[in-house]
Design an enzyme around this catalytic site. Sequence first.
Site, PDB file in Angstrom:
ATOM      1  N   TYR A 257      14.544  35.628  -1.596  1.00  0.00           N
ATOM      2  CA  TYR A 257      13.365  35.506  -0.736  1.00  0.00           C
ATOM      3  C   TYR A 257      12.072  35.685  -1.536  1.00  0.00           C
ATOM      4  O   TYR A 257      11.047  35.092  -1.211  1.00  0.00           O
ATOM      5  CB  TYR A 257      13.399  36.564   0.369  1.00  0.00           C
TER       6      TYR A 257
ATOM      7  N   LYS B 146      28.729  38.346  -3.592  1.00  0.00           N
ATOM      8  CA  LYS B 146      29.428  37.138  -4.052  1.00  0.00           C
ATOM      9  C   LYS B 146      29.691  37.365  -5.542  1.00  0.00           C
ATOM     10  O   LYS B 146      29.278  36.565  -6.399  1.00  0.00           O
ATOM     11  CB  LYS B 146      28.564  35.902  -3.756  1.00  0.00           C
TER      12      LYS B 146
ATOM     13  N   ASP C  85      31.571  35.102   2.004  1.00  0.00           N
ATOM     14  CA  ASP C  85      32.238  34.072   2.819  1.00  0.00           C
ATOM     15  C   ASP C  85      33.336  34.706   3.667  1.00  0.00           C
ATOM     16  O   ASP C  85      33.473  34.423   4.864  1.00  0.00           O
ATOM     17  CB  ASP C  85      32.781  32.931   1.940  1.00  0.00           C
TER      18      ASP C  85
ATOM     19  N   ASP D 213      20.409  38.121   6.198  1.00  0.00           N
ATOM     20  CA  ASP D 213      19.774  37.250   7.186  1.00  0.00           C
ATOM     21  C   ASP D 213      20.843  36.468   7.937  1.00  0.00           C
ATOM     22  O   ASP D 213      20.853  36.401   9.167  1.00  0.00           O
ATOM     23  CB  ASP D 213      18.807  36.294   6.468  1.00  0.00           C
TER      24      ASP D 213
ATOM     25  N   ASP E 277      22.586  37.213  12.045  1.00  0.00           N
ATOM     26  CA  ASP E 277      22.587  36.249  13.161  1.00  0.00           C
ATOM     27  C   ASP E 277      24.002  36.070  13.694  1.00  0.00           C
ATOM     28  O   ASP E 277      24.232  35.976  14.900  1.00  0.00           O
ATOM     29  CB  ASP E 277      22.060  34.874  12.708  1.00  0.00           C
TER      30      ASP E 277
HETATM   31  C1  IPM Z   1      14.786  37.310  10.298  1.00  0.00           C
HETATM   32  C2  IPM Z   1      14.137  35.948  10.280  1.00  0.00           C
HETATM   33  C3  IPM Z   1      13.175  35.875   9.105  1.00  0.00           C
HETATM   34  C4  IPM Z   1      13.965  36.036   7.846  1.00  0.00           C
HETATM   35  C5  IPM Z   1      12.307  34.593   9.061  1.00  0.00           C
HETATM   36  C6  IPM Z   1      11.547  34.379  10.340  1.00  0.00           C
HETATM   37  C7  IPM Z   1      11.379  34.598   7.877  1.00  0.00           C
HETATM   38  O1  IPM Z   1      15.102  34.964  10.238  1.00  0.00           O
HETATM   39  O2  IPM Z   1      14.049  38.314  10.413  1.00  0.00           O
HETATM   40  O3  IPM Z   1      16.001  37.383  10.204  1.00  0.00           O
HETATM   41  O4  IPM Z   1      14.485  35.064   7.279  1.00  0.00           O
HETATM   42  O5  IPM Z   1      14.087  37.177   7.382  1.00  0.00           O
HETATM   43 MG    MG Z   2      17.090  35.682  10.423  1.00  0.00          MG
END
Ligand code: IPM
Ligand code: MG
Length: 360
Positions: free
Chosen positions: A141, A192, A224, A248, A252
Amino acid sequence: MTKKIAVLPGDGIGTEIVAEAVKVLESLRQDFSLAIEMEHALVGGAAYDAHQHPLPPQTLALAKQADAVLLGAVGGHKWETLEIALRPEKGLLGLRSELGLFSNLRPAILYPQLAAASSLKPEIVSGLDIMIVRELTGDIYFGKPRGVRVLDNGEREGFNTMVYRESEIERIGRSAFAAALRRDRRVCSVDKANVLECTELWREVMTRVAKDYPQVTLSHMYVDNAAMQLVRAPKQFDVMVTGNMFGDILSDCAAMLTGSIGMLPSASLDANGKGMYEPIHGSAPDIAGKGIANPLATILSVAMMLRYSLDEPALATRIEIAVNTVLDQGLRTGDIYTPGTKKVGTAQMGDAVVQALRNI
Ligand code: IPM
Ligand code: MG
């Protein structure tokens, strides 16, 4: 002493969900004598529109002075053609990095009332309680060099750099082990290491740090496999610790286990416990302005703020109980709706939480 909270709603549904979290904070101030003051500022696309920058100096200054930051979400189609340095996301990334918020705690808890809303079978997810500890200020990042260059043959090549220093790995490791000590005392470090030197170092440092926490069991998993295990048998995990990029993605994935990403709060902490609190979901431009977004992740982020930055654990628990109460009442925003429950909008959900807070 009165604590100062910087309120940064951002874009899209950010403004709608933060308004509900502010209602909750207001209620704590008025009904429960919580000594806070709130000040709003722009971040993301909204800040770009007003000040031609996603993180204007006055917003950064406010966030730096505040005891805690409440953030909604940033981004939207309108700003997608801007150069990367001016995109709304840079406002968020700038806050994380300028405030040194390296430790991102993303709990994934399944509320029993929502078992039917998960895309996985109830027996796979019931009782789920995972804490993802994501490193937030390093990795690909922020790594340099980065960019798009033109090669000798005229072809363009994009490049980013995955980079971690030992000290960065060590401090996020310590966050994870400390979190594990308050939980089931198991840490799974995700990397990884079979391919990337950077994460081979990650694994080595995690193993070293673990020696300082003999009560905690450390295991390692390739990313993975971790993605697969999260949907195969998620309850095997207690604390997962990983880098910025993998965290990240995996967070999700973990969010969906709980029924909806609209339920997941997060805390991003610096070395002294100062923090920024935000739902893990984005600005959801597709439903923005409709009053249907789920404010619970943001309200639960306020609970994390009370626990980690404002030293008010009892009020944090009270918010969590209030959220449970509204779910017991059958209230659901569209993202967690299942037949037989009552569909409500963003503001109705926020009002119901405030009501429940008072009735506990
Ligand atoms: C998160 C989001 C952010 C990230 C984006 C909006 C920059 O996806 O907080 O997980 O990638 O960290
Ligand atoms: Mg995110």
